[in-house]
Design an enzyme around this catalytic site. Structure first.
Site, mmCIF file in Angstrom:
data_model
loop_
_atom_site.group_PDB
_atom_site.id
_atom_site.type_symbol
_atom_site.label_atom_id
_atom_site.label_comp_id
_atom_site.label_asym_id
_atom_site.label_seq_id
_atom_site.Cartn_x
_atom_site.Cartn_y
_atom_site.Cartn_z
ATOM 1 N N LYS A 99 40.821 46.992 42.750
ATOM 2 C CA LYS A 99 39.861 46.102 43.407
ATOM 3 C C LYS A 99 40.497 44.746 43.706
ATOM 4 O O LYS A 99 40.249 44.142 44.766
ATOM 5 C CB LYS A 99 38.625 45.924 42.513
ATOM 6 C CG LYS A 99 37.607 44.897 43.027
ATOM 7 C CD LYS A 99 37.098 45.221 44.433
ATOM 8 C CE LYS A 99 35.817 44.493 44.791
ATOM 9 N NZ LYS A 99 35.831 43.044 44.641
ATOM 10 N N GLU A 154 42.137 41.807 51.703
ATOM 11 C CA GLU A 154 41.026 41.192 52.443
ATOM 12 C C GLU A 154 41.383 39.764 52.856
ATOM 13 O O GLU A 154 41.123 39.351 53.994
ATOM 14 C CB GLU A 154 39.778 41.213 51.562
ATOM 15 C CG GLU A 154 38.536 40.576 52.138
ATOM 16 C CD GLU A 154 37.420 40.550 51.117
ATOM 17 O OE1 GLU A 154 36.848 39.467 50.903
ATOM 18 O OE2 GLU A 154 37.136 41.606 50.517
ATOM 19 N N HIS A 184 42.609 45.157 46.702
ATOM 20 C CA HIS A 184 41.680 45.222 47.842
ATOM 21 C C HIS A 184 41.314 43.821 48.297
ATOM 22 O O HIS A 184 41.379 43.493 49.482
ATOM 23 C CB HIS A 184 40.427 46.000 47.442
ATOM 24 C CG HIS A 184 39.252 45.807 48.360
ATOM 25 N ND1 HIS A 184 38.466 44.658 48.343
ATOM 26 C CD2 HIS A 184 38.724 46.591 49.332
ATOM 27 C CE1 HIS A 184 37.525 44.748 49.254
ATOM 28 N NE2 HIS A 184 37.649 45.917 49.868
ATOM 29 N N ASN A 185 40.931 42.956 47.346
ATOM 30 C CA ASN A 185 40.523 41.603 47.702
ATOM 31 C C ASN A 185 41.686 40.789 48.258
ATOM 32 O O ASN A 185 41.506 39.976 49.162
ATOM 33 C CB ASN A 185 39.928 40.897 46.488
ATOM 34 C CG ASN A 185 38.516 41.355 46.191
ATOM 35 O OD1 ASN A 185 38.124 42.456 46.547
ATOM 36 N ND2 ASN A 185 37.738 40.522 45.522
ATOM 37 N N HIS A 239 76.037 32.076 36.482
ATOM 38 C CA HIS A 239 75.061 33.156 36.350
ATOM 39 C C HIS A 239 75.622 34.527 36.719
ATOM 40 O O HIS A 239 74.913 35.525 36.616
ATOM 41 C CB HIS A 239 73.831 32.848 37.205
ATOM 42 C CG HIS A 239 73.029 31.693 36.693
ATOM 43 N ND1 HIS A 239 72.355 31.727 35.501
ATOM 44 C CD2 HIS A 239 72.814 30.441 37.198
ATOM 45 C CE1 HIS A 239 71.737 30.576 35.301
ATOM 46 N NE2 HIS A 239 72.007 29.772 36.313
ATOM 47 N N ARG A 291 74.468 30.261 42.546
ATOM 48 C CA ARG A 291 74.005 30.330 41.158
ATOM 49 C C ARG A 291 75.185 30.407 40.195
ATOM 50 O O ARG A 291 75.180 29.793 39.120
ATOM 51 C CB ARG A 291 73.080 31.544 40.957
ATOM 52 C CG ARG A 291 71.776 31.475 41.730
ATOM 53 C CD ARG A 291 70.892 32.702 41.495
ATOM 54 N NE ARG A 291 70.307 32.690 40.164
ATOM 55 C CZ ARG A 291 70.555 33.584 39.225
ATOM 56 N NH1 ARG A 291 71.406 34.583 39.463
ATOM 57 N NH2 ARG A 291 69.993 33.495 38.040
ATOM 58 N N ARG A 341 19.346 37.929 31.552
ATOM 59 C CA ARG A 341 19.221 36.915 30.507
ATOM 60 C C ARG A 341 18.026 35.996 30.770
ATOM 61 O O ARG A 341 17.289 35.640 29.850
ATOM 62 C CB ARG A 341 20.516 36.107 30.432
ATOM 63 C CG ARG A 341 20.555 35.112 29.305
ATOM 64 C CD ARG A 341 21.865 34.354 29.289
ATOM 65 N NE ARG A 341 22.071 33.618 30.535
ATOM 66 C CZ ARG A 341 23.119 32.841 30.770
ATOM 67 N NH1 ARG A 341 24.070 32.721 29.867
ATOM 68 N NH2 ARG A 341 23.234 32.203 31.919
ATOM 69 N N SER A 374 33.025 47.010 45.884
ATOM 70 C CA SER A 374 33.175 46.210 47.098
ATOM 71 C C SER A 374 32.173 46.655 48.152
ATOM 72 O O SER A 374 31.834 47.833 48.244
ATOM 73 C CB SER A 374 34.594 46.344 47.661
ATOM 74 O OG SER A 374 34.719 45.607 48.861
#
Length: 484
Positions: free
Chosen positions: A185, A192, A188-189, A453, A447, A35, A130
Site C-alpha cells: 500500500k 500515486e 501504491h501511494n 575507500h 573516494r 471512541r 485504497s
C-alpha cells in the site's frame, strides 16, 4: 448474543462508515464502535438506518456482539491510536481472534504488531485499503498481509467487498507475511505521488507553454483517457479542469499552489534509500510538494531570478502528441521503479510477493487504477521472475516508440524554463539504466583519493579491491569497503 455480527469495525470517520455500509450491503452483519460514542448513535440513526448494523457504545459491548473467531477492522488514525486500540481490545479477545488494521500504517509498525499480537495468541492483519470515500463504499482495492493463518477466515468478506476487474476477480488477495500488505500500500501511494506530479507537469506545459485555457486542457485529458493513459487520475483531472466556480471562471485557477501530504510518499522514498533502490521519480514527486510549500520564497524569487522567455514555436497538435507519449514513457519508468523497490524489499524481508497479483489488486478500486496495470499483470504472468519491467517486450517497445517524443518534450521544458522533475528524471533514469558504463569510475577514484575507500578494476575479478597512493604522500592503509 442471539444474532451476533460477522465482523466488527472501529472508527466511524468517512472511510470507516462507508466500509461498514459496503460490508453490510454484501450480506454480512457488522458491529461498529467509535471512541466518541455520539458518532455511533448518529451513524446508526442516519447513514445506517434500515440496515442490521449493530451500534455498540462500549468496547466490551462491541466485542461481545461479534461471533468467534472475532474479526475486527480498525479504521482509525495510524500510529499511537492503533497501538492503544489493540491494547484495549486484546484482553477482551479469545485465542484465534483477528485484528485487522485498515489504516495507512507504516509497514514497520505492522511487522512489529504482527509479532506482538501473535504473542498474545491472536492474529494480526495489516490491510492497505485504497480507493478513497467512493472506493470504501462501493469496492476498494485491499492489500492484506500479516498472520497467514488468519487469511482463510477473513478472505470471503474482504474479497466480497473489494472492487472487481471485468472478469469478476477481486482486487484483494493475500500479499505476504507481517508488514507486506502495508508495504505494498505504501508503494501504491508513492506511485500515486509520481502519477499526480506527472499529470501536473503535463498541465503546466499546456498552460504555460502552449497558452491553453483549462477547458482546452480538459478536452486533451478526456481524449487521453480513451487511449493508453486511461486511468482514474487522468479522468478526474479532466473533470477538475472543466469545473467552474460560482462566477463561471475556472475553479482550478483560484486554488493556491501549495501541496499537502500525509507522509506515505516520504516513507516510500526513505525506504528506497534504505534498500538502495533508485526510486528517483517518487523522490522527486515528494520534493516537488516540499518546493510548492515554500510559496512566499518562490514569489520573492520570481521577482529577481530571471529565466528564458516562454514563446512556443511549433505545431500545437504535434506537441500535444509528443506530450502524451512523454507522459506514458515516464509513467512506465515510475512503475518500473516501484516494482524494483518491491523486489528489493521482498528480498530484505523474506516476502514472497506475487507481482502480477499486486497489479491485479491495483487494477480497479484504488487511486492509481488504470488500464496500464493490466499490461503489468500480463508481464509478470509471462515471466514471474522478470527482473525489470523495461526488459518486458511490451514496455520495452512502448518506451522505444515514445523516446523521440519524450526527449522533445523534456527539451521544450528545459528551453523555456518549465520545471519537469518527473518527466526529466524519468528520462535520466532511462538513460542511466541503459548505459553499460557510467561515470561512477571517477566517483570511486575521488573516494579513494580523499578517503582511501578503494575501488574495483575492470581488468580484475569483481570483489577484489585496490588502493592508489594518488599524491605519493599517502600510505597503504585503506578504509573498509562496504555499502551503507
Amino acid at each position: 448474543m442471539e444474532n451476533p455480527a460477522d465482523i466488527g469495525l472501529i472508527g466511524l470517520a468517512v472511510m470507516g462508515q462507508n466500509l461498514a455500509l459496503n460490508i453490510s450491503d454484501h450480506g454480512y452483519r457488522v458491529a461498529v464502535f467509535n471512541r466518541t460514542t455520539s458518532k455511533v448513535t448518529r451513524f446508526i440513526e442516519n447513514e445506517a438506518a434500515g440496515t442490521d448494523i449493530i451500534g455498540a457504545l462500549s468496547v466490551e459491548e462491541f466485542v461481545a456482539s461479534i461471533r468467534r473467531p472475532r474479526k475486527i477492522i480498525l479504521m482509525i488514525q495510524a500510529g499511537v491510536a492503533v497501538d492503544k486500540s489493540i491494547s484495549q481490545l486484546a484482553p477482551l479477545l479469545d485465542a484465534g481472534d483477528i485484528i485487522i488494521d485498515g489504516g495507512n500504517s507504516n509497514f514497520n509498525d505492522s511487522i512489529r504488531r504482527t509479532r506482538e499480537v501473535e504473542a498474545q495468541g491472536l492474529y494480526f492483519i495489516g490491510a492497505g485499503i485504497s480507493g478513497g470515500e467512493e472506493g470504501a463504499r462501493y469496492g476498494p482495492s485491499i492489500m492484506p498481509g500479516g498472520s497467514a493463518a488468519a487469511w482463510g477466515s477473513v478472505k470471503p468478506i474482504l474479497q466480497a467487498v473489494a472492487a472487481k476487474v471485468p472478469d469478476g476477480a477481486p482486487c484483494c488477495d493475500w500479499v505476504g507475511e507481517d508488514g507486506a500488505g502495508h508495504f505494498v500500500k505504501m508503494v501504491h501511494n508513492g506511485i500515486e505521488y509520481g502519477d499526480m506530479q506527472l499529470i501536473c507537469e503535463a498541465y503546466h506545459l499546456m498552460s504555460a507553454l502552449l497558452g491553453m485555457d483549462e477547458r482546452e486542457i480538459s478536452a486533451v485529458f478526456s481524449e487521453w483517457n480513451a487511449g493508453v493513459l486511461e486511468s482514474f487520475l487522468i479522468e478526474i483531472t479532466g473533470d477538475i479542469l472543466a469545473y467552474a466556480d460560482e462566477d463561471g471562471q475556472s475553479l482550478l485557477r483560484k486554488i493556491l499552489d501549495v501541496a499537502s501530504q500525509k507522509g506515505t510518499g516520504k516513507w516510500t522514498a526513505i525506504t528506497a534509500l534504505e534498500e538502495g533502490t533508485p526510486l528517483t521519480l517518487i523522490g522527486e514527486a515528494v520534493f516537488a510538494r516540499f518546493l510548492s510549500a515554500i510559496k512566499d520564497q518562490r514569489v520573492a524569487a520570481s521577482r529577481v531570478l530571471p529565466g528564458p522567455q516562454v514563446e512556443f514555436q511549433g505545431e500545437r497538435a504535434a506537441f500535444i502528441h509528443d506530450l502524451e507519449q512523454a507522459v506514458y514513457a515516464a509513467k512506465i519508468i515510475s512503475y518500473t521503479q516501484g516494482y524494483m523497490l518491491m523486489q528489493d524489499a521482498a528480498r530484505s524481508y523474506n516476502w514472497n510477493l506475487n507481482y502480477g497479483g499486486v497489479a491485479l489488486m491495483w487494477r480497479e478500486g484504488c487511486i492509481i487504477r488504470s488500464a496500464f496495470l493490466g499490461k503489468i499483470q500480463e508481464a509478470y504472468a509471462e515471466e514471474p521472475a522478470l527482473a525489470n519491467l523495461l526488459l518486458n517486450d511490451y514496455f520495452r517497445a512502448a518506451v522505444i516508440e515514445a523516446q523521440a517524443s519524450w526527449r522533445t518534450t523534456v527539451a521544450a521544458g528545459v528551453k523555456h524554463g518549465i520545471p519537469l522533475p518527473i518527466m526529466s528524471g524519468a528520462l535520466a533514469f532511462y538513460d542511466g539504466y541503459r548505459s553499460a558504463r557510467l561515470p561512477a569510475n571517477l566517483l570511486q577514484a575521488q573516494r579513494d583519493y580523499f578517503g582511501a575507500h578503494t575501488y574495483e578494476r575492470v581488468d580484475r575479478p569483481r570483489g577484489e579491491y585496490f588502493h592508489t597512493n594518488w599524491t605519493g604522500t599517502g600510505g597503504d592503509v585503506t578504509a573498509g569497503s562496504y555499502d551503507a
